[in-house]
Design a protein around this motif. Sequence first.
Motif, PDB file in Angstrom:
ATOM      1  N   THR A 134      -2.011   6.238   1.034  1.00 41.94           N
ATOM      2  CA  THR A 134      -3.471   6.386   1.032  1.00 41.94           C
ATOM      3  C   THR A 134      -4.186   5.079   0.702  1.00 41.94           C
ATOM      4  N   ASN A 135      -3.450   4.001   0.573  1.00 40.78           N
ATOM      5  CA  ASN A 135      -4.051   2.732   0.178  1.00 40.78           C
ATOM      6  C   ASN A 135      -4.237   1.784   1.358  1.00 40.78           C
ATOM      7  N   PRO A 140       0.822  -1.216   0.000  1.00 43.88           N
ATOM      8  CA  PRO A 140       0.000   0.000   0.000  1.00 43.88           C
ATOM      9  C   PRO A 140       0.851   1.259   0.000  1.00 43.88           C
ATOM     10  N   HIS A 200      -5.697  -4.103  -8.044  1.00 44.85           N
ATOM     11  CA  HIS A 200      -6.978  -3.717  -7.451  1.00 44.85           C
ATOM     12  C   HIS A 200      -8.072  -4.751  -7.677  1.00 44.85           C
ATOM     13  N   VAL A 239     -11.843   2.658  -8.471  1.00 43.47           N
ATOM     14  CA  VAL A 239     -10.563   3.328  -8.311  1.00 43.47           C
ATOM     15  C   VAL A 239     -10.482   4.518  -9.260  1.00 43.47           C
ATOM     16  N   LEU A 264      -5.337  -4.380  -3.317  1.00 39.95           N
ATOM     17  CA  LEU A 264      -4.894  -3.058  -2.880  1.00 39.95           C
ATOM     18  C   LEU A 264      -5.943  -2.038  -3.297  1.00 39.95           C
ATOM     19  N   GLN A 265      -6.450  -1.247  -2.345  1.00 44.67           N
ATOM     20  CA  GLN A 265      -7.544  -0.337  -2.638  1.00 44.67           C
ATOM     21  C   GLN A 265      -7.291   1.034  -2.022  1.00 44.67           C
ATOM     22  N   PRO A 266      -7.665   2.122  -2.711  1.00 47.40           N
ATOM     23  CA  PRO A 266      -7.645   3.434  -2.078  1.00 47.40           C
ATOM     24  C   PRO A 266      -8.594   3.448  -0.884  1.00 47.40           C
TER      25      PRO A 266
END
Length: 623
Positions: A397-398, A394, A472, A462, A480-482
Amino acid sequence: MALPYTLTPGFIEAVDNLIQDTAVPDSALHSRSKQYLDIFDDATVVRPVWSQRIRVPSPFTTPGLFNAMFQIADELGLAAGKRYVSAAICVCAEHAARAHAAAGADSELRGALVRALHQLSSTWAAFLLWPFYAHGEEECFRNDGRRDMPPPSGDETPTAKSIARAQRRRLKALVMARDNSCCFLSSGLDNSVYSRGMSLPPGVTRVAFCCTVSIIPREVLAQPAADASEDRSGIQPMSDQDITSGILQRFCGVQDAATLVEQAQGPANTLLVHEWGALSFSMFLWWLLPTETPDHYEIKNPNPIYNIGNGIPPPSHVTFADHSPSAMGSVELPAPALLRAHAALGEVLHRSGALATFQTLRHSSPEPFPNSLCPAGTGSAFWRSVVEYEGPEPDPTNVLIKLVSVALNLVDAFVQAQGIPGLVPGYPSIPVFDGAGIVEEVGAEVTNVAKDDKVHCLHWLVQGTFDVDNRHSTFQEYTLQPAKYVEKAATVSLCLATVVNGIRGHEESSNSARFTPPWEEGSTTKHAGQAALILGGGTNVGQYGFSPIITTASPKNTSLLRSLGAAHVLDRALSPDTLRAALSESTTVTAAAAAPITYVYDAFGHSCDAQLLGYSVLAPGGA
């Protein structure tokens, strides 16, 4: 995930049995183990997977670790330690060979042996080397009160912290009496003593801030048991203390865990050196090698760039003696077994490449193990976060999510069947957009979720558009995601996001109906009196729409849709002409009082007939 064989009681018992088998001489056992190491004749297989994944080339290799341990055992006289390494290699390899034969695997046996020995080297890296290295690193960022501290005020209520401070003061007083209040590295008198008017002893020309430092840190050996509810690596709460002390005991020849922890609190486990000398000793930048003369040690500094003499060249050797006054009684000298164990750890860390590898993990933010993923100072944390970790990293911000479940939506079928341009621009491509799981790690700037939160996430949201970054996607172990698109909920889905974007999206590029968001004042009455139609109200997308006035669906879903707010449910199997006629009748009996249909939402989106029907009944200016 299954418990690695090298961490099972069965493995430990088998190794101990082989060690105690007097029918197998040391030389024969060592030769047997070296034969297994000969399989690493190809440079492409010498590094465990986790070592290969480090962006900065890692010098840590499996044969490198084993050979370093053999060499150090010979140099330090650790005959039992050398036999332990040989036995562990043989047991590990022979177990893998039996498992391979029992499975009737078609793959080459060599591959199974390589994987098994990588598991063993990773076990020792995680549970023997990492905890001691990580503790030393943490010492650099923690004021643990090594320097003299003023005594507590008379009204201070005893706490665990104040009791620990008092214990450190007593320990330092004993060690200072033993060592004549002098640092043997810098030949400096402790500043606190000099400030009280004590003259410099013969041969001492400097003053130093002297600190006590543990030879073998008690904190590593007295770790609390892991919380089974938080441990998803498969490693059981027997864990770190037992495993670490067990390996240390067998390789370095130190006492059992209980005796070692008890001894670790006294002068026998303590040195008095200047502040940087103490920190660098904890970090295994130097150590003391035993010599043939009792209590006489060689000071080993493998990298002279680290000035451990506090500005002057340190001596090459030190001899410990008890200088405490007779009235105090004798004070234990540093224990040779503990100094030998510290030296063995230092030598293994340096020669195996583990130290450089750990420093890269800790400081260089290498992909795929940045600082935000740097494990805690336990073997199980290293095993979970580095050895078994295969996900992306990450950014600040992830959020990294370990997926528990994923949902197959209609769009996934479209992607699989048609390879929709923009969604699959190239291969390899990891499908599926919708998932739920547990937060594994968070970036430094994330505030809306925390580690171990149960969350839902959407790949395609995203950056507000369809995203084609495989990191993502959700059809994998980690995603992995915001953080702004991660929610603490398990019941929302891609279907809800589809409705929200189609009805309430307000971005300039959005082709939505631009309904007022429900959290804004007046939103619930703004569209009162207007007729709306949802085509496919029985689908998951259709059910997430606004409370529909009219919808088409299978008759079996009539009761459900009425409970959700539908005024009329029309059979989706009716012909377009029949539906148009029915819609004309529906609008005359609703609260809309024959109002034209101003909103149509197609929840299925894959039928030309449905879309043509929607356009044909939509009033001018409708959406």
